[in-house]
Design an enzyme around this catalytic site. Structure first.
Site, PDB file in Angstrom:
ATOM      1  N   LYS A 128     -26.137  10.241 -20.658  1.00  0.00           N
ATOM      2  CA  LYS A 128     -25.695  11.640 -20.562  1.00  0.00           C
ATOM      3  C   LYS A 128     -26.117  12.383 -21.827  1.00  0.00           C
ATOM      4  O   LYS A 128     -25.305  12.750 -22.670  1.00  0.00           O
ATOM      5  CB  LYS A 128     -24.177  11.698 -20.354  1.00  0.00           C
ATOM      6  CG  LYS A 128     -23.740  11.072 -19.031  1.00  0.00           C
ATOM      7  CD  LYS A 128     -22.236  11.041 -18.894  1.00  0.00           C
ATOM      8  CE  LYS A 128     -21.822  10.388 -17.574  1.00  0.00           C
ATOM      9  NZ  LYS A 128     -20.344  10.279 -17.435  1.00  0.00           N
ATOM     10  N   LYS A 140     -24.209   0.759  -9.985  1.00  0.00           N
ATOM     11  CA  LYS A 140     -23.036   1.604  -9.816  1.00  0.00           C
ATOM     12  C   LYS A 140     -22.633   1.674  -8.347  1.00  0.00           C
ATOM     13  O   LYS A 140     -23.249   1.038  -7.484  1.00  0.00           O
ATOM     14  CB  LYS A 140     -23.326   3.001 -10.382  1.00  0.00           C
ATOM     15  CG  LYS A 140     -23.708   2.973 -11.864  1.00  0.00           C
ATOM     16  CD  LYS A 140     -24.205   4.300 -12.370  1.00  0.00           C
ATOM     17  CE  LYS A 140     -23.086   5.289 -12.575  1.00  0.00           C
ATOM     18  NZ  LYS A 140     -22.223   4.956 -13.705  1.00  0.00           N
ATOM     19  N   ARG A 180     -35.586  28.616 -37.437  1.00  0.00           N
ATOM     20  CA  ARG A 180     -34.677  28.385 -36.312  1.00  0.00           C
ATOM     21  C   ARG A 180     -34.968  27.080 -35.594  1.00  0.00           C
ATOM     22  O   ARG A 180     -34.050  26.344 -35.227  1.00  0.00           O
ATOM     23  CB  ARG A 180     -34.743  29.573 -35.344  1.00  0.00           C
ATOM     24  CG  ARG A 180     -33.861  29.452 -34.104  1.00  0.00           C
ATOM     25  CD  ARG A 180     -32.479  28.888 -34.355  1.00  0.00           C
ATOM     26  NE  ARG A 180     -31.759  29.554 -35.428  1.00  0.00           N
ATOM     27  CZ  ARG A 180     -30.724  29.044 -36.051  1.00  0.00           C
ATOM     28  NH1 ARG A 180     -30.283  27.829 -35.742  1.00  0.00           N
ATOM     29  NH2 ARG A 180     -30.115  29.714 -37.017  1.00  0.00           N
ATOM     30  N   ASP A 185     -14.560   0.769 -14.859  1.00  0.00           N
ATOM     31  CA  ASP A 185     -14.602   2.216 -14.729  1.00  0.00           C
ATOM     32  C   ASP A 185     -13.208   2.789 -14.514  1.00  0.00           C
ATOM     33  O   ASP A 185     -12.568   2.525 -13.497  1.00  0.00           O
ATOM     34  CB  ASP A 185     -15.515   2.602 -13.557  1.00  0.00           C
ATOM     35  CG  ASP A 185     -15.641   4.109 -13.401  1.00  0.00           C
ATOM     36  OD1 ASP A 185     -15.681   4.803 -14.426  1.00  0.00           O
ATOM     37  OD2 ASP A 185     -15.684   4.588 -12.249  1.00  0.00           O
ATOM     38  N   GLU A 200     -20.857  -1.880 -12.407  1.00  0.00           N
ATOM     39  CA  GLU A 200     -19.684  -1.015 -12.566  1.00  0.00           C
ATOM     40  C   GLU A 200     -18.665  -1.350 -11.480  1.00  0.00           C
ATOM     41  O   GLU A 200     -19.020  -1.401 -10.301  1.00  0.00           O
ATOM     42  CB  GLU A 200     -20.102   0.446 -12.461  1.00  0.00           C
ATOM     43  CG  GLU A 200     -18.945   1.424 -12.592  1.00  0.00           C
ATOM     44  CD  GLU A 200     -19.401   2.855 -12.345  1.00  0.00           C
ATOM     45  OE1 GLU A 200     -19.500   3.609 -13.317  1.00  0.00           O
ATOM     46  OE2 GLU A 200     -19.662   3.203 -11.181  1.00  0.00           O
TER      47      GLU A 200
END
Length: 297
Positions: A151, A183, A116, A232, A211
């Site tokens: 992410k 950002k 597994r 963006d 951004e």
């Protein structure tokens, strides 16, 4: 330099090289994963005599791009140093459904205990590589490069970045240490784009990306001499205008499109002429590949 940054580059590779640092990380990841599963001992494996040996195969049940061989090797190496793994494929290979990926010969308890954990790594990383390959195929003949993001699945950052390369994509920054990505919240906290870029230049000699959400911010980022500007959630039309604007200025920066991009509109975005397209979905919107291990009679 991190394991990932040593291993990965900005160019696509069918079978990326795994550095010694990444191999150390793989060993740690596998040890933790096995401990999570085995804990005080695999009582199921004790159904089998400890000296028994068997042969098993891992088979894919759907088309896929392979990624994660080193993780599988490490699982069984830790459980049975004498385990023999005969791979029929290499990382980066596109394979059809029902193909045998690897044949394993060794201690039966080790095969059962590691099954597994090995499949978990292989199905996750191959899923990432497969999703990436499907997207890369859409823009294969265009100069735009497809990038990943931060992410990623926790504790699998470097693994998924490796799988990204197996699928023919390119790595963005690895983490918070190897490039600036300024950002909205950074801009607000610093008092503006110019201030944020200026401070970044003083902190480290690293690429600086900003951004932006509109053309006013784009102009500010260009004036501040950002290396890359991320558009963006720009529309296709506005992305095209941004490309034309930067070209008219002698291309003082590169452009990256991000936000609300999928297979449906990926090619349209790339055809605007942006240098990069980044997509978080490549590493977080994945569905495990269907794999199985079967013992031979």
């Amino acid at each position: 330099m991190s394991a990932a940054s040593q291993t990965m580059s900005d160019t696509s590779a069918t079978t990326p090289q795994i550095s010694s640092l990444l191999r150390i990380e793989i060993a740690k990841q596998v040890a933790l994963a096995l401990q999570e599963d085995i804990a005080t001992g695999d009582i199921n494996a004790q159904l089998i005599p400890d000296t028994q040996r068997d042969t098993a195969t891992i088979i894919c049940r759907e088309p896929m791009v392979v990624a994660g061989k080193a993780w599988v090797d490490e699982v069984f190496r830790q459980l049975d140093p004498n385990m023999q793994l005969d791979w029929a494929v290499k990382d980066g290979d596109a394979v059809a459904a029902n193909q045998i990926l690897v044949t394993l010969i060794g201690n039966t308890r080790a095969l059962l205990t590691g099954e597994r954990t090995a499949l978990n790594f292989l199905q996750t990383l191959s899923s990432t590589a497969t999703v990436v390959a499907n997207h890369v195929a859409v823009i294969a003949e265009l100069p735009t490069k497809l990038l990943d993001t931060r992410k990623t699945i926790p504790m699998l950052r470097h693994a998924q970045k490796y799988a990204m390369l197996c699928g023919g994509g390119n790595n963005h920054r690895i983490g918070l240490y190897d490039a600036f990505l300024i950002k909205e919240n950074h801009i607000m906290a610093c008092g503006g784009i110019a201030q944020a870029v200026s401070q970044a230049r003083q902190i480290a000699n690293k690429p600086v990306e900003v951004e932006v959400e509109n053309f006013d911010e784009l102009q500010q980022a260009i004036a501040a001499n950002a290396d890359i500007v991320m558009l963006d959630n720009f529309t296709i039309e506005d992305t095209q205008k941004a490309v034309e604007l930067v070209a008219s200025l002698g291309k003082p920066c590169q452009l990256e499109a991000s936000g609300d991009i999928s297979l449906t509109n990926l090619r349209q975005v790339a055809e605007t002429g942006v240098d990069f397209i980044s997509m978080g979905a490549l590493t977080k919107h994945i569905k495990a590949i269907d794999l199985s291990m079967r013992f031979q009679q």
